[in-house]
Enzyme design. Structure first.
Site, PDB file in Angstrom:
ATOM      1  N   GLU A  60      41.615  41.626  47.931  1.00 18.91           N
ATOM      2  CA  GLU A  60      42.823  41.174  47.245  1.00 18.91           C
ATOM      3  C   GLU A  60      44.080  41.887  47.735  1.00 18.91           C
ATOM      4  O   GLU A  60      45.148  41.274  47.850  1.00 18.91           O
ATOM      5  CB  GLU A  60      42.668  41.341  45.736  1.00 18.91           C
ATOM      6  CG  GLU A  60      41.743  40.329  45.076  1.00 18.91           C
ATOM      7  CD  GLU A  60      40.270  40.627  45.283  1.00 18.91           C
ATOM      8  OE1 GLU A  60      39.434  39.753  45.001  1.00 18.91           O
ATOM      9  OE2 GLU A  60      39.954  41.761  45.746  1.00 18.91           O
ATOM     10  N   HIS A 129      35.788  42.109  33.408  1.00 19.62           N
ATOM     11  CA  HIS A 129      36.117  40.755  33.841  1.00 19.62           C
ATOM     12  C   HIS A 129      36.686  39.919  32.705  1.00 19.62           C
ATOM     13  O   HIS A 129      36.689  38.700  32.770  1.00 19.62           O
ATOM     14  CB  HIS A 129      34.873  40.052  34.408  1.00 19.62           C
ATOM     15  CG  HIS A 129      34.415  40.572  35.720  1.00 19.62           C
ATOM     16  ND1 HIS A 129      33.965  41.859  35.884  1.00 19.62           N
ATOM     17  CD2 HIS A 129      34.343  39.986  36.942  1.00 19.62           C
ATOM     18  CE1 HIS A 129      33.613  42.044  37.149  1.00 19.62           C
ATOM     19  NE2 HIS A 129      33.840  40.919  37.814  1.00 19.62           N
TER      20      HIS A 129
END
Length: 325
Positions: A60, A129
């Site tokens: 990322e 998450h």
């Protein structure tokens, strides 16, 4: 009008803008060969090719930086995170580069980039998450933050975000990608920074955004049977926030409940509470109520998760509290 899924609205918005402007491209993990982790880019590789729909390694920080850098040579990237939990790996590129390039270059370099993907909880995915980052990014000057709750808003706002010359954080939900809703057959856009009154009412103002607003709808339907009318406002955009719509509603109802899927400390509802009490103190007939998550990491257990998330029962309780019922 036609009925589409949320994921289809996202795909249509990106595809239409890529047809309109060749400088727009999509980049992220599994966006190309796999048609998107949530099938939100289905068919786009076939139409636009591998130079404009780009699969990336699991990095990322790397592909966020590539995206930001490409804006400096005229590109308008859409960067997809498989979840905004993974954006933490690339947050330096978002906060220290994308949000600040225009100011630090003296206006020489705008940064027309969209970072998009799902935020907040999506069932049993564990604590790392299942986090809501809306207030994190909305806290940073230089970024715009959009959190739609339905396909119509998603498509219109994403098209506006792609055309915007500033960096936009566009946050979705894994639990909304299959939601269906009506959108116009033709092209349309929606203005960034404008809230929407989803339901008119006179007794209490209910403010929310994103997927959790569904709990506000459930609560309002139950309360309506008891003769209590809730006015529901979907913020849609969190930076900038449409304070005026909220303030005008509270002037009418004199009571405010804010529903937000976020930890209770330092969130969007905290900011709105301050704004309303600061400007409309004499209009309020009761203290403002916030309905948020429990102040813990997200539990994995389904029983604990149900207790952790805000729900319609908590909204009803908060509404009755501000009505002194």
């Amino acid at each position: 009008m036609k009925t589409v899924q949320f994921r289809e609205a996202i795909c249509e918005a990106m595809s239409e803008e890529m047809r309109r402007d060749e400088s727009v491209y999509l980049m992220g993990e599994e966006v190309a060969e796999y048609n998107g982790a949530y099938k939100a880019s289905k068919g786009m590789l076939d139409e636009f090719g591998e130079l404009r729909v780009i699969d990336t390694p699991i990095s990322e920080a790397g592909f966020s930086g590539v995206g930001v850098g490409s804006t400096m040579v005229g590109a308008r990237p859409i960067i997809e995170f498989m979840t905004f939990n993974f954006s933490l790996v690339g947050i330096d590129q978002i906060i220290n580069n994308a949000a600040k390039i225009r100011q630090m270059s003296g206006g020489q370099f705008p940064c027309p980039i969209v970072f998009r993907g799902p935020t907040a909880s999506a069932g049993q995915l564990g604590a790392t998450h299942s986090q809501a980052f809306e207030s994190w990014f909305a806290n940073c000057p230089g970024l715009k933050v959009i959190v739609p709750s339905n396909p119509y808003d998603a498509k219109g706002l994403l098209k506006s975000a792609i055309r915007d010359d500033d960096p936009v954080i566009f946050m979705e939900s894994e639990q909304m990608y299959g939601d269906k809703g009506e959108i116009p057959e033709g092209e349309y856009t929606l203005p960034i920074g404008v809230a929407d009154i989803k339901k008119k009412g006179k007794d209490v103002t209910l403010v929310s955004f994103g997927k959790i607003i569904k709990e506000a709808y459930i609560a309002a339907d139950i309360l309506e049977k008891e003769g209590i009318e809730c006015e529901i406002i979907d913020l849609r955009t969190l930076r900038p926030i449409d304070y005026d719509t909220v303030l005008e509603s509270v002037k009418k109802t004199n009571r405010l409940v804010i529903l937000e899927e976020a930890w209770p400390f330092g969130n969007i509802s905290t900011d709105i509470s301050h704004k309303v009490q600061n400007e409309l103190f004499d209009f309020l007939d009761a203290p403002i109520e916030k309905v948020n998550n429990a102040d813990t990491p997200t539990p994995y257990s389904p029983v604990l998760l149900e207790e952790w998330l805000p729900n319609s029962e908590e909204v009803i309780k908060a509404v009755k509290k501000v009505l002194y019922i």
